[in-house]
Motif scaffolding. Sequence first.
Motif, mmCIF file in Angstrom:
data_model
loop_
_atom_site.group_PDB
_atom_site.id
_atom_site.type_symbol
_atom_site.label_atom_id
_atom_site.label_comp_id
_atom_site.label_asym_id
_atom_site.label_seq_id
_atom_site.Cartn_x
_atom_site.Cartn_y
_atom_site.Cartn_z
ATOM 1 N N THR C 175 29.887 84.505 26.635
ATOM 2 C CA THR C 175 29.815 84.621 25.173
ATOM 3 C C THR C 175 31.109 85.189 24.604
ATOM 4 O OG1 THR C 175 28.710 86.705 25.558
ATOM 5 C CG2 THR C 175 27.335 84.879 24.912
ATOM 6 N N GLY C 176 31.442 84.648 23.429
ATOM 7 C CA GLY C 176 32.531 85.213 22.637
ATOM 8 C C GLY C 176 33.903 85.122 23.247
ATOM 9 N N VAL C 177 34.137 84.118 24.111
ATOM 10 C CA VAL C 177 35.458 83.992 24.735
ATOM 11 C C VAL C 177 36.208 82.835 24.087
ATOM 12 C CG1 VAL C 177 36.664 83.398 26.868
ATOM 13 C CG2 VAL C 177 34.717 84.956 26.924
ATOM 14 N N GLU C 178 37.476 83.047 23.788
ATOM 15 C CA GLU C 178 38.320 81.946 23.309
ATOM 16 C C GLU C 178 39.072 81.396 24.519
ATOM 17 O OE1 GLU C 178 38.602 80.368 20.517
ATOM 18 O OE2 GLU C 178 37.136 81.602 19.465
#
Lengths: 326, 599, 326
Positions: C175-178
């Motif tokens: 989650t929430g990784v670019e």
Amino acid sequence: MLEVKDLRVWFPARTSFWQSLKGVSRYVKAVDGVSFTIKRGEVLALVGESGSGKTTTGKAILRLIEPTSGEVWFEGVNVLSLNKKELKEFRRKAQIIFQDPFESLDPRMTIYDIVAEPLKVNKVYGSADEEYDAVAKALEDVRLVPPEDFMTRFPHELSGGQRQRVAIARALILRPKFIVADEPVSMLDASIRTQILELMEDLRKEYGLTYLFITHDLAQARYTSDRIAVMYLGRIMEIGPTEEVVSNPLHPYTKVLISHVPIPDPKLAKSRKKIDVPGETPSPIDLPPGCRFYPRCPFAREVCKEEPQLIEVEPGRWVSCHLVRS
Amino acid sequence: MNKYKPLFILLALLLIIPYLATPLKASPEEKELKFELMVLSWDGLSVTAGEVIAEQLKKVGIKVEVSALDDAVMYPRIDKRDYDAEEMAYGVDPIPTYFYDRFHSSQDFEGGNNAWSYHNPEVDKLLDQAFSTGDVNKAKELFHRAEALIAEDVPYIPLFLAKDVHAFAKGWKNWTVMPAGPISPYNKLTPIYIYNEDGKDTMVIRYPSAPEPLSPMAADNGRALYYCSLVYDTLIAYDPHLKPIPWLAKSWEISDDGKTITFHLREGVKWHDGKPLTSEDVAFTFNYIKEKKVTGGIYTVHLIRLLDSVETPDEHTVVVHLKSPFPFALHVFGYTFIVPKHIWEKIDEYDWPASKAPEYAVGSGPFKFVKYVEGEYLELARFDDWWGKKPNIKRLIIKIIKEDESTILQIKKGEVTTFRYGLMSPGLIKAVRKDPDLQVVEAIDQWDYLLAFNNKRWPFTIKEVRQAIAYAIDKKEIVKKLLDVGIITDNYVFEQWYGDWANPNVPKYEYNPEKAKELLRKAGFVDVDGDGILEYAPEKAKPTTPSPTKTQTVQPTTQKPTPTPTTTEKPSGPDMTLVAGVIILIIIVLAALWYLKKR
Amino acid sequence: MGFKEYVARRLLSSLVTFFLIIVLNFFIFRIMPGDPTRTIARDARLLPEQRELLKKRFGLDRPLWDQFILYLVNLFRGDLGLSFQYRGTPVVEVILGRRMLNTFLLMGSSIAVALVIGMTLGTIAAWKRGSKADIAAIIFSLVTYSIPTFWMGMLLILVFGYYLDWIPISGTITTGVEYQTFWEYAADYLHHMVGPMVTLVISFIGYHFLLMRNSLLDVFTEDYMLTAIAKGLSTRTILFKHAMRNALLPMISVMALEVVYLFSGATATETVFTWQGLGLLIYESVVKQDYPVLQGIFIFMALAVLTANFVADVVYALVDPRIRYG
């Protein structure tokens, strides 16, 4: 050329869980002490009802089934003691033709591949041309002409007779000396049986083959063989020259068999007396003690409760029966 | 395997035989006091409570057959009033409008919330008055009177309010506890004040399934509403006691007739895209909801019904005119998600798909939409231009995890902070409570468990039966069996949620099985055939016959005659289970014969 | 009948079946009792005019016949209506995209790996039937085949996800990784796939193993296997050239059936690992009574099954010379 000594093939029988716990193991004694010899160039017919162990005997001789005990001497060597390499060599000399040409050919291979495979495995020919010629010759030998028409086809595209010819071509391609023919025509239409049998006889003469001809049909055995061996429940009952055995059977079982051979002439058939036997063939698991035919034998005596030995009663005639003495 | 098939057939036959035998015992006139109790199969609390109730009622001679059903089966039966009794959770929210929906006779239509078919003209009158006054004190008094009448009639038995059991990962501090728990659409405070001792600035909240619909106008479930409460502001918010506090509106006035509410908006409020928020946006939101008959949001149904017109005298004043007064009008308009006019005037279908969110999801709340990876997670970031106190966390991620057990493991690993819904499984609650790696928070949840009767169906047509059951149920035992995840209540309006809206003096039914038996005998129930289950036999139940109860305080019956069971819908012909049993038996025998023949 | 005609006939019958499924698919969901708006918005307080608007939005306000025509027309335009649970989202958007890709990748790779491992083990076991390795493999297969995947997944999560921290506990990505590059994304995705894939591979192996083993044992009893031995072929040639080739035929139909999994997913595994695929979608759609989505998935599944069966029929006809077109 081939001598079989006291060959036994026992299969473990399915026992109940409870019995296996108690350590009871039982065997189906398909072949139980079979001995005979075949001379070079001879045709020996192995005759018996289904379940008599004749097919198992044939397969065991070629080690397609591993025998339990016994000896099979082929050209001076015991086949049963051959190693892998020697076995491969043996298979070039001894081949088999199966009963059912519908099942004995790999359905996913072409006729050419089926016939040529033994050549490839044994690296008989160096070039593809030679191999092609050999396959063509083999197909011509079995009267599949022109061979080119058959090579690219699959087994299911051929008739039963044609398939059995392919099977014969396959068996003969390595020029073996000995052939086990396991009921080669029983699955075929009556009309082509004679053709195949004649073909086999022609090939035998041409290549000097020796046959072990397995059949349940006494008439066929009489037509094809030099000698006859009669099997019942895993043992040989009687061996002798074909004509003598047929015209003058000595063993009660042979007598029963011959009395049931259909005779084309109705008059003659009526006049002949059929010998009826009570009961059914016992299971090869629960064999009766003594002579195997004793429970059903119309001539049984007290002495038959002991196992008889195969004895030469007349020159060349061997019988396993207490009632027959020289 | 096939060898054992006859065995299975035999087994099946053995199972059928009791069905054939039972209906033959009691004669049709002497009807057994028994009923089917529906419980919700996937809700452990509902199932366990149902089983305990069945045990307890058996002790006073009532036979209860518990059937655990899936909601797809259970809800339609309740909607159609095709049931004897049911026991499960109903939901409440910060305003007790459910009090009207559950007890007013007008709500007894197919699918209506008066699922027990309770009809009492007196209650109807009180409710009508209470819900059409703007005078909160008057409304409260009417509530008290109605609740007293209802408690006397016992249309259903309130059992307990479930506890919201939340676990937080280590290091997190300063959440706000209020009814419905620390993470709920009514709790705007937790995400602002929570912080992590170790300096983590991303809070991860677990959802059991997707947060959709993301549109605040279509949001109709707790997941979607919670997301909206983070991204969209409302005019008011709730304090930990559910009292309205200023939010977008810094103050408000309600006219004496209760028909006009004036909101004074905060100044300098910005949308996430930087445009200013004005009274125009608020008026647009209310009008949009009314025009489009929007189905999402928290109190929109009431808003559509009540809204007459909205005026915007200046940029920071909104005047709402109601069609009729309503004691909770402030909540209805105050707790509505305000949307930006400049975006929504282009939106024709308010239930837009999540793929439109990057364009449409503009609010004015403390967090702004960043991205939504379908089925995986929803990422929000702190809105630094928000008017209020800056949240301590910088990012808030909503992560979808199906399983409670996996969620707990991820909280223990610190990958997840906490979850949206309280834990439901008593076993897991037990494990979580004693886990040293977790911080456990328990609050009153919004789910009230109740035992409902179909008041139109015998034997629940008889008031004494309903009251007897109320006396026969030991709520303490139920809650104990449920590992204390419920708080017992005797009220129909919950003090824990609504404070003094609840009547402190409603008739209570303390656990008293002897009194229950006595009431049942008065109603004409006695154990005729001695099998421990009562039958309806008014003649035999007369006090002249020797009574099995020890209590001699029973007064001669002066009660009005109770309705006889002849008026009920139950078929008086051959028992249907008998017919079904015989048919099944025949089918099995035929199948067995066919099977054996095939072999 | 020729091959082309055979293919044409199979194609036609597949199309007819597909049409019948489409029709059935429509009516099955309309027979369901109750007001569908109650499943779209389960709020008893909704005003009658709100319900009317909802019906209109989902096209439920028209007569049934109109709805059916519209359904057919929309179907051919690739429009399957709007989902209930994902209010306002087109069903096609819900099914295609991430969810279908997730299921495809997970199921495709799991089945492929399980197929290779299972078939290899099955071949070895069949060749050495009765040996200790064979018995061990059978027990392993039966145990893994009967372990609930749900339980096994939980176990993997607990041991490898929690205690050892080797695999992620849930989801398909962090989650929430670019991600900077596609490869970074792919690596993360594959890391998340380990858990569910191992679970599925373990649960699928047993099935493929037993199937391959039995299929081979069937082939072993055929006479052409004896022929192959009689030809003097090596064990490897017999096993791979003759036995495998024929034993693989039944596997084709098995593989065709497994194509269904590519569309139905594996609900239990997808649920444990929150692997957002079609299996999880089916489960949630059933729970939330999202009929349009279920209807859409059924259409995709029917299409997949019919296509797979059609392809299997054609492949069968190509690889097995025995197939008679009819």
